[in-house]
Enzyme design. Structure first.
Site, PDB file in Angstrom:
ATOM      1  N   TYR A  80       1.439  -2.014 -12.198  1.00 23.40           N
ATOM      2  CA  TYR A  80       0.075  -2.059 -12.727  1.00 23.40           C
ATOM      3  C   TYR A  80       0.008  -1.460 -14.131  1.00 23.40           C
ATOM      4  O   TYR A  80      -0.965  -0.827 -14.514  1.00 23.40           O
ATOM      5  CB  TYR A  80      -0.903  -1.365 -11.759  1.00 23.40           C
ATOM      6  CG  TYR A  80      -0.771  -1.890 -10.349  1.00 23.40           C
ATOM      7  CD1 TYR A  80      -1.144  -3.199 -10.056  1.00 23.40           C
ATOM      8  CD2 TYR A  80      -0.212  -1.119  -9.330  1.00 23.40           C
ATOM      9  CE1 TYR A  80      -0.990  -3.714  -8.771  1.00 23.40           C
ATOM     10  CE2 TYR A  80      -0.060  -1.630  -8.039  1.00 23.40           C
ATOM     11  CZ  TYR A  80      -0.447  -2.921  -7.774  1.00 23.40           C
ATOM     12  OH  TYR A  80      -0.293  -3.434  -6.512  1.00 23.40           O
ATOM     13  N   CYS A 132     -10.982   2.736 -29.911  1.00 23.78           N
ATOM     14  CA  CYS A 132     -12.287   3.361 -30.134  1.00 23.78           C
ATOM     15  C   CYS A 132     -13.034   3.559 -28.824  1.00 23.78           C
ATOM     16  O   CYS A 132     -14.063   2.920 -28.569  1.00 23.78           O
ATOM     17  CB  CYS A 132     -13.113   2.500 -31.077  1.00 23.78           C
ATOM     18  SG  CYS A 132     -12.242   2.257 -32.606  1.00 23.78           S
ATOM     19  N   GLY A 143       0.768  -1.238   0.000  1.00 25.81           N
ATOM     20  CA  GLY A 143       0.000   0.000   0.000  1.00 25.81           C
ATOM     21  C   GLY A 143       0.795   1.282   0.000  1.00 25.81           C
ATOM     22  O   GLY A 143       0.226   2.361  -0.180  1.00 25.81           O
TER      23      GLY A 143
HETATM   24  N1  LLP Z   1      -1.175  -7.132  -0.855  1.00 22.27           N
HETATM   25  C1  LLP Z   1      -2.430  -7.327  -1.271  1.00 22.27           C
HETATM   26  C2  LLP Z   1      -3.265  -8.313  -0.593  1.00 22.27           C
HETATM   27  C3  LLP Z   1      -2.921  -6.568  -2.359  1.00 22.27           C
HETATM   28  O1  LLP Z   1      -4.176  -6.755  -2.760  1.00 22.27           O
HETATM   29  C4  LLP Z   1      -2.095  -5.628  -2.992  1.00 22.27           C
HETATM   30  C5  LLP Z   1      -2.577  -4.839  -4.128  1.00 22.27           C
HETATM   31  C6  LLP Z   1      -0.773  -5.478  -2.527  1.00 22.27           C
HETATM   32  C7  LLP Z   1      -0.353  -6.246  -1.445  1.00 22.27           C
HETATM   33  C8  LLP Z   1       0.183  -4.510  -3.133  1.00 22.27           C
HETATM   34  O2  LLP Z   1      -0.247  -3.200  -2.972  1.00 22.27           O
HETATM   35  P1  LLP Z   1       0.705  -1.966  -3.335  1.00 22.27           P
HETATM   36  O3  LLP Z   1       1.900  -2.045  -2.414  1.00 22.27           O
HETATM   37  O4  LLP Z   1       1.102  -2.102  -4.754  1.00 22.27           O
HETATM   38  O5  LLP Z   1      -0.127  -0.776  -3.095  1.00 22.27           O
HETATM   39  N2  LLP Z   1      -4.325  -1.551 -10.096  1.00 22.27           N
HETATM   40  C9  LLP Z   1      -4.303  -0.556  -9.050  1.00 22.27           C
HETATM   41  C10 LLP Z   1      -3.735  -1.104  -7.755  1.00 22.27           C
HETATM   42  C11 LLP Z   1      -4.435  -2.332  -7.253  1.00 22.27           C
HETATM   43  C12 LLP Z   1      -3.826  -2.897  -5.993  1.00 22.27           C
HETATM   44  C13 LLP Z   1      -4.291  -4.289  -5.764  1.00 22.27           C
HETATM   45  N3  LLP Z   1      -3.761  -4.905  -4.598  1.00 22.27           N
HETATM   46  C14 LLP Z   1      -3.530   0.656  -9.557  1.00 22.27           C
HETATM   47  O6  LLP Z   1      -3.050   0.630 -10.683  1.00 22.27           O
HETATM   48  O7  LLP Z   1      -3.431   1.648  -8.859  1.00 22.27           O
END
Ligand code: LLP
Length: 419
Positions: free
Chosen positions: A372, A343, A239
């Site tokens: 992502y 499109c 996060g």
């Molecule tokens: N752990 C779990 C259980 C998760 O669901 C996620 C991300 C992470 C860790 C890693 O989170 P991060 O450190 O990357 O914030 N597609 C979206 C982000 C979706 C995140 C999904 N889960 C975007 O492009 O902003």
């Protein structure tokens, strides 16, 4: 963005001019800096070195096997969310006992695959999943270790689509149900319920939502311990936010200084699952101008990349900086929309953005696209997915070939009743 800098007028990734990569592989493509991935990993590991956490890089952010391998070689474990990601993780050479597996909907097949390979922990998101894991483990006669993902019901001050810790969200288990599960754990003889997991969302730039969530979790854990339940693993999720525009996110050290005091009285093995923090600013998406078009209302810069390649602007109205790969100081700046060939009106990388008055064939880098980006790419409009390139120092290699149209139609078939 570290490791993406201009030398004279050319944008470099580490010591390679991005225009040279374009010459070799064509456009569009993703380019990644090896050093950015590994430096961010190390920065987080250092910030928490007093507790020696297991950092399980979140595969979904950028799952190219080369990226996973680079991190695994530095000591990273992996956070996965599907059998497919487990397959990739193993290809990257990670030890199964450094894999944690989240997700609200794991199939029996996926659970079986993960138990057979001996992953460290399932992060379990419902009571029904505990039943499913116990059932599959019983058949395999192999115990599975699990963490319960608790939903702390806190808001993460981020985009709604990437908030996961509110009670309305599909993720995790509310604390009352989670407590009941722990107290009832002997009903699941092939499950070793030994951890707590929490992940409240993504692109969180301040410490405060984490602190609110982890405080609640620590009270929850202490109560469980008082009831005789032993917790061995504490997984604090991912996060951590990054800079896309002018955000000033907390550093790893600032994050650690807020989090360590909350957990230091306990002897858990702490796990983190950073994705974006490690991958986001390790990559750019490079695309070439096809045409420009000036209408009464707008200036459009039409490029060869599109929303199928990088969907974040369309899906979340996410901001990504746009830089010229070769600065042309003669160009004045104008307000434009940077759009792709798909499109859909939602097919854009930037809207009403002041950028150089790009001309046909100019190369643009859409920055902060390492997380992502490729992993969310699709084949919409029958567009082959682009190639991915990794740079290390003055070397670069294609780490995923550009797809061909044949790749896209493989597996399709005209049924006999249409022949
Ligand atoms: N752990 C779990 C259980 C998760 O669901 C996620 C991300 C992470 C860790 C890693 O989170 P991060 O450190 O990357 O914030 N597609 C979206 C982000 C979706 C995140 C999904 N889960 C975007 O492009 O902003």
């Amino acid at each position: 963005m570290r490791n993406f800098d201009y030398k004279k007028n050319d944008l470099y990734c580490e010591s390679v001019a991005i225009k040279d990569i374009a010459k070799k592989v064509g456009t569009p493509f993703y380019v990644y800096s090896y050093k950015s991935f590994t430096d961010s990993y190390t920065e987080l590991a250092k910030a928490f070195k007093s507790i020696k956490p297991l950092i399980c890089y979140s595969t979904k952010a950028n799952s190219n096997i080369a990226v996973l391998t680079a991190l695994v070689k530095k000591g990273s474990g992996l956070d996965i969310v599907s059998g497919g990601e487990l397959y990739r993780a193993l290809k990257a050479g990670v030890k199964p006992n450094k894999i944690v597996y989240a997700g609200v909907g794991k199939t029996d097949e996926e659970i079986k695959f993960a138990i057979q390979k001996g992953i460290l922990l399932f992060n379990v998101e419902s009571a029904a999943e505990v039943v499913a894991i116990n059932r599959v483990a019983t058949k395999l006669k192999k115990k599975a270790s699990i963490s319960i993902r608790v939903n702390p019901d806190v808001s993460a001050n981020t985009h709604d689509y990437i908030t996961t810790g509110k009670k309305e969200s599909k993720f995790g288990i509310d604390m009352d149900t989670a407590r009941a599960l722990f107290l009832d754990k002997n009903r699941y003889p092939y499950v070793n319920m030994c951890g707590i997991h929490v992940h409240i969302g993504s692109q969180i730039t301040t410490g405060e939502p984490f602190v609110r969530a982890f405080r609640k979790v620590m009270i929850f854990v202490t109560n469980l311990e008082n009831q005789g339940i032993k917790i061995k693993f504490l997984n604090l999720g991912g996060g951590l936010g990054i800079t896309y525009d002018n955000e000033k996110p907390q550093t790893a050290a600032e994050y650690a200084s807020k989090i360590l005091p909350l957990i230091k009285s306990k002897k858990f093995k702490v796990i983190f699952e950073p994705g974006r923090f490690i991958a986001g600013n390790a990559g750019a998406f490079v695309t070439q101008v096809l045409y420009t078009k000036k209408t009464e209302a707008k200036n459009f810069i039409i490029v060869d990349g599109a929303m199928n390649d990088l969907i974040r602007p369309s899906l979340y109205e996410a901001y990504h900086d746009v830089k010229p790969v070769m600065k042309n100081i003669k160009l004045k700046s104008i307000k434009s929309d940077i759009v792709g060939p798909i499109c859909e009106t939602g097919d854009f990388f930037a809207k009403d953005r002041r950028v150089p008055d790009f001309q046909d064939k100019d190369l643009l880098a859409i920055m902060s696209a390492g997380a992502y980006g490729f992993t969310m790419a699709s084949n919409y409009n029958t567009r082959p997915r682009v190639c991915e390139v990794m740079v290390k120092g003055n070397q670069f290699e294609v780490i995923r070939k550009r797809e061909t149209i044949e790749d896209l139609v493989r597996g399709e078939k005209i049924p006999s009743f249409l022949k």
